[in-house]
Scaffold this motif. Structure first.
Motif, PDB file in Angstrom:
ATOM      1  N   SER A  22     -69.604  83.140 -33.128  1.00 23.92           N
ATOM      2  CA  SER A  22     -69.670  82.475 -31.889  1.00 23.92           C
ATOM      3  C   SER A  22     -68.343  83.149 -31.065  1.00 23.92           C
ATOM      4  O   SER A  22     -67.805  83.670 -31.289  1.00 23.92           O
ATOM      5  CB  SER A  22     -69.297  81.230 -32.203  1.00 23.92           C
ATOM      6  OG  SER A  22     -69.886  80.592 -32.731  1.00 23.92           O
ATOM      7  N   LEU A  59     -65.160  73.938 -32.758  1.00 18.51           N
ATOM      8  CA  LEU A  59     -64.360  75.438 -33.090  1.00 18.51           C
ATOM      9  C   LEU A  59     -64.590  75.516 -34.708  1.00 18.51           C
ATOM     10  O   LEU A  59     -64.136  76.019 -35.797  1.00 18.51           O
ATOM     11  CB  LEU A  59     -63.474  75.911 -32.590  1.00 18.51           C
ATOM     12  CG  LEU A  59     -64.631  76.453 -31.376  1.00 18.51           C
ATOM     13  CD1 LEU A  59     -63.618  76.998 -30.104  1.00 18.51           C
ATOM     14  CD2 LEU A  59     -65.436  78.150 -32.416  1.00 18.51           C
ATOM     15  N   ASP A  97     -60.160  86.043 -37.972  1.00 19.78           N
ATOM     16  CA  ASP A  97     -60.390  84.672 -38.110  1.00 19.78           C
ATOM     17  C   ASP A  97     -59.973  83.865 -37.113  1.00 19.78           C
ATOM     18  O   ASP A  97     -59.276  82.753 -36.497  1.00 19.78           O
ATOM     19  CB  ASP A  97     -58.862  84.098 -38.964  1.00 19.78           C
ATOM     20  CG  ASP A  97     -59.491  82.277 -38.836  1.00 19.78           C
ATOM     21  OD1 ASP A  97     -60.814  81.817 -38.622  1.00 19.78           O
ATOM     22  OD2 ASP A  97     -58.560  81.872 -38.882  1.00 19.78           O
ATOM     23  N   LEU A 127     -56.085  76.794 -33.193  1.00 22.13           N
ATOM     24  CA  LEU A 127     -56.894  77.765 -32.732  1.00 22.13           C
ATOM     25  C   LEU A 127     -56.816  79.253 -32.056  1.00 22.13           C
ATOM     26  O   LEU A 127     -55.739  79.288 -31.417  1.00 22.13           O
ATOM     27  CB  LEU A 127     -58.165  77.446 -32.125  1.00 22.13           C
ATOM     28  CG  LEU A 127     -58.931  76.412 -32.886  1.00 22.13           C
ATOM     29  CD1 LEU A 127     -60.003  75.709 -31.391  1.00 22.13           C
ATOM     30  CD2 LEU A 127     -60.498  77.232 -33.666  1.00 22.13           C
ATOM     31  N   VAL A 141     -60.907  83.727 -31.853  1.00 18.23           N
ATOM     32  CA  VAL A 141     -61.972  82.947 -31.325  1.00 18.23           C
ATOM     33  C   VAL A 141     -62.279  83.648 -30.403  1.00 18.23           C
ATOM     34  O   VAL A 141     -60.960  83.634 -29.124  1.00 18.23           O
ATOM     35  CB  VAL A 141     -61.938  81.581 -31.233  1.00 18.23           C
ATOM     36  CG1 VAL A 141     -63.173  81.193 -30.337  1.00 18.23           C
ATOM     37  CG2 VAL A 141     -61.428  80.497 -32.250  1.00 18.23           C
ATOM     38  N   MET A 181     -66.026  74.225 -37.340  1.00 20.12           N
ATOM     39  CA  MET A 181     -67.183  75.323 -37.736  1.00 20.12           C
ATOM     40  C   MET A 181     -66.696  76.231 -38.740  1.00 20.12           C
ATOM     41  O   MET A 181     -65.273  76.104 -39.635  1.00 20.12           O
ATOM     42  CB  MET A 181     -67.361  76.750 -37.178  1.00 20.12           C
ATOM     43  CG  MET A 181     -68.341  75.722 -35.391  1.00 20.12           C
ATOM     44  SD  MET A 181     -68.220  77.799 -34.979  1.00 20.12           S
ATOM     45  CE  MET A 181     -69.043  77.128 -32.505  1.00 20.12           C
ATOM     46  N   CYS A 221     -63.305  73.404 -28.398  1.00 24.66           N
ATOM     47  CA  CYS A 221     -62.245  73.195 -29.597  1.00 24.66           C
ATOM     48  C   CYS A 221     -62.179  72.381 -30.562  1.00 24.66           C
ATOM     49  O   CYS A 221     -62.888  73.160 -32.096  1.00 24.66           O
ATOM     50  CB  CYS A 221     -60.791  73.204 -28.789  1.00 24.66           C
ATOM     51  SG  CYS A 221     -59.823  74.398 -27.689  1.00 24.66           S
ATOM     52  N   GLU A 254     -69.632  81.122 -38.916  1.00 27.10           N
ATOM     53  CA  GLU A 254     -70.267  80.570 -38.227  1.00 27.10           C
ATOM     54  C   GLU A 254     -69.095  81.418 -36.733  1.00 27.10           C
ATOM     55  O   GLU A 254     -69.622  81.250 -35.561  1.00 27.10           O
ATOM     56  CB  GLU A 254     -69.907  78.617 -37.947  1.00 27.10           C
ATOM     57  CG  GLU A 254     -71.583  78.236 -38.612  1.00 27.10           C
ATOM     58  CD  GLU A 254     -71.406  77.053 -39.409  1.00 27.10           C
ATOM     59  OE1 GLU A 254     -72.706  76.091 -39.809  1.00 27.10           O
ATOM     60  OE2 GLU A 254     -70.352  76.553 -38.274  1.00 27.10           O
ATOM     61  N   ARG A 255     -67.856  80.703 -36.883  1.00 25.46           N
ATOM     62  CA  ARG A 255     -66.762  81.161 -35.728  1.00 25.46           C
ATOM     63  C   ARG A 255     -66.871  82.902 -36.048  1.00 25.46           C
ATOM     64  O   ARG A 255     -66.623  82.553 -34.644  1.00 25.46           O
ATOM     65  CB  ARG A 255     -65.435  80.736 -36.272  1.00 25.46           C
ATOM     66  CG  ARG A 255     -64.564  80.243 -35.120  1.00 25.46           C
ATOM     67  CD  ARG A 255     -63.020  79.161 -35.526  1.00 25.46           C
ATOM     68  NE  ARG A 255     -62.464  79.567 -36.699  1.00 25.46           N
ATOM     69  CZ  ARG A 255     -62.920  78.974 -37.756  1.00 25.46           C
ATOM     70  NH1 ARG A 255     -63.722  77.746 -37.538  1.00 25.46           N
ATOM     71  NH2 ARG A 255     -62.047  78.590 -38.728  1.00 25.46           N
TER      72      ARG A 255
END
Length: 333
Positions: free
Chosen positions: A40, A29, A73, A60, A75, A32, A26, A36-37
């Motif tokens: 991934s 993340l 936006d 997140l 993850v 990043m 976390c 980049e996030r």
């Protein structure tokens, strides 16, 4: 593009959920960029990742892979859930945590082999927990070799100052001596040479460390250096490799740290680990070579003593991710 169809640069496994893995993931993340996030994904239980984010007050949004969309936006999570009714105690060894560690790595391997991800980044697991769950591996490297059907694998510790590749790793010292063979030394140098070329080093300079004090001192302290290691090095030289050795271990790492060599081949675990960790403990990256997939990892353990307290440092995870992105750039070309 829907996240369920695109290829991600890296897949980050949760590691042992009782340890610091979810927290350092976390933190990484959060550090990043949005780009980049988006490139991934993480592998594990979304509920555990959400709890880790809440522990850190990190904003997140974890979304299952088949529901995530590019540019929202969030993850993306390749979901590996804790079985219903199973409790995983924080900061303690448990079979449930060991099984989760294994299942996350297996899922990440499947993602790479199916073309969904390019490189795996692993958070730390606990070997005792892994064994309690019935997964009898010496760690990530042996597990990945088994899961991918690779005949052998090699552990590289990479840092900006010093990098070492190991002839053997998680075996007893007596077992390590038995594994010193011309064939294994040759394979180790070949794997290191190929990796350095892939990382953009045009003419890799590799040093092979001796096994015995002062490389055996002409047989006084053992003959493995003259009987096994030296002939292997000479044969590699004859094939055009820029390889030197055997060089006494009490000088070779210093010489490499001063820029004389790009890589040192260490004969056993502690011979290679100690100098690298002394020089670059927080930034050393563990890289698996000799596999049909690419994987980097943090070079520390689960830190049960500070797990789930919001205290874990993600510096090493950041280094592992950065190295993986370099590998992914080559894999994507």
């Amino acid at each position: 593009m829907n996240a369920s169809t695109r290829t991600f640069d890296i897949a980050i496994t949760m590691g042992d959920p009782a340890g610091i893995g979810p927290e350092i993931i976390c933190r990484a993340l959060v550090a990043m960029s949005a780009e980049e996030r988006a490139s991934s994904l993480v592998v594990g239980d979304p509920a555990i990742f959400r709890r880790a984010a809440a522990t850190l007050d990190a904003k997140l949004n974890f979304v299952p892979l088949d529901q995530a969309s590019e540019g929202d936006d969030s993850v993306a999570v390749a979901v590996v859930e804790v079985p219903k009714g199973v409790e995983i105690p924080d900061g303690r060894i448990s079979a449930a945590a060991g099984d989760m560690s294994f299942r996350c790595v297996k899922a990440a391997v499947d993602l790479v082999q199916s073309g969904r991800a390019r490189v795996i980044v692993t958070a730390p697991l606990n070997k005792a927990a892994l064994h309690e769950a019935g997964h009898h591996y010496d760690g990530h490297t042996g597990m990945l070799a088994s899961l991918t059907g690779a005949p052998s694998s090699f552990m590289l510790l990479a840092s900006e100052t010093l990098s070492t590749l190991h002839v053997s790793t998680h075996v007893s010292l007596s077992g390590a001596i038995e594994r010193v063979s011309k064939e294994r030394i040759t394979e180790t140098v070949e794997a290191g040479h190929a990796h350095l070329l892939a990382m953009g080093i045009e003419s890799p300079r590799i040093a092979v460390a001796g096994l015995n004090p002062h490389c055996g001192e002409g047989g006084i302290f053992g003959d493995e250096d003259t009987r096994i290691i030296a002939p292997a090095v000479e044969a590699l030289k004859a094939r055009g490799f820029a390889v030197s050795g055997p060089i006494s271990a009490d000088t070779v790492f210093y010489r490499a740290s001063r820029g004389e060599f790009d890589l040192v081949v260490a004969q056993y675990h502690d011979q290679g680990h100690i100098p690298v960790k002394l020089i670059a403990f927080d930034t050393t990256v563990n890289v698996s070579l000799g596999l049909p997939i690419q994987r980097t990892s943090v070079d520390h353990g689960t830190a049960f003593d500070i797990a789930w307290q919001g205290r874990a440092d993600a510096t090493n995870m950041g280094s592992a991710i950065a190295y993986a992105r370099r590998l992914a750039a080559g894999a994507g070309e």
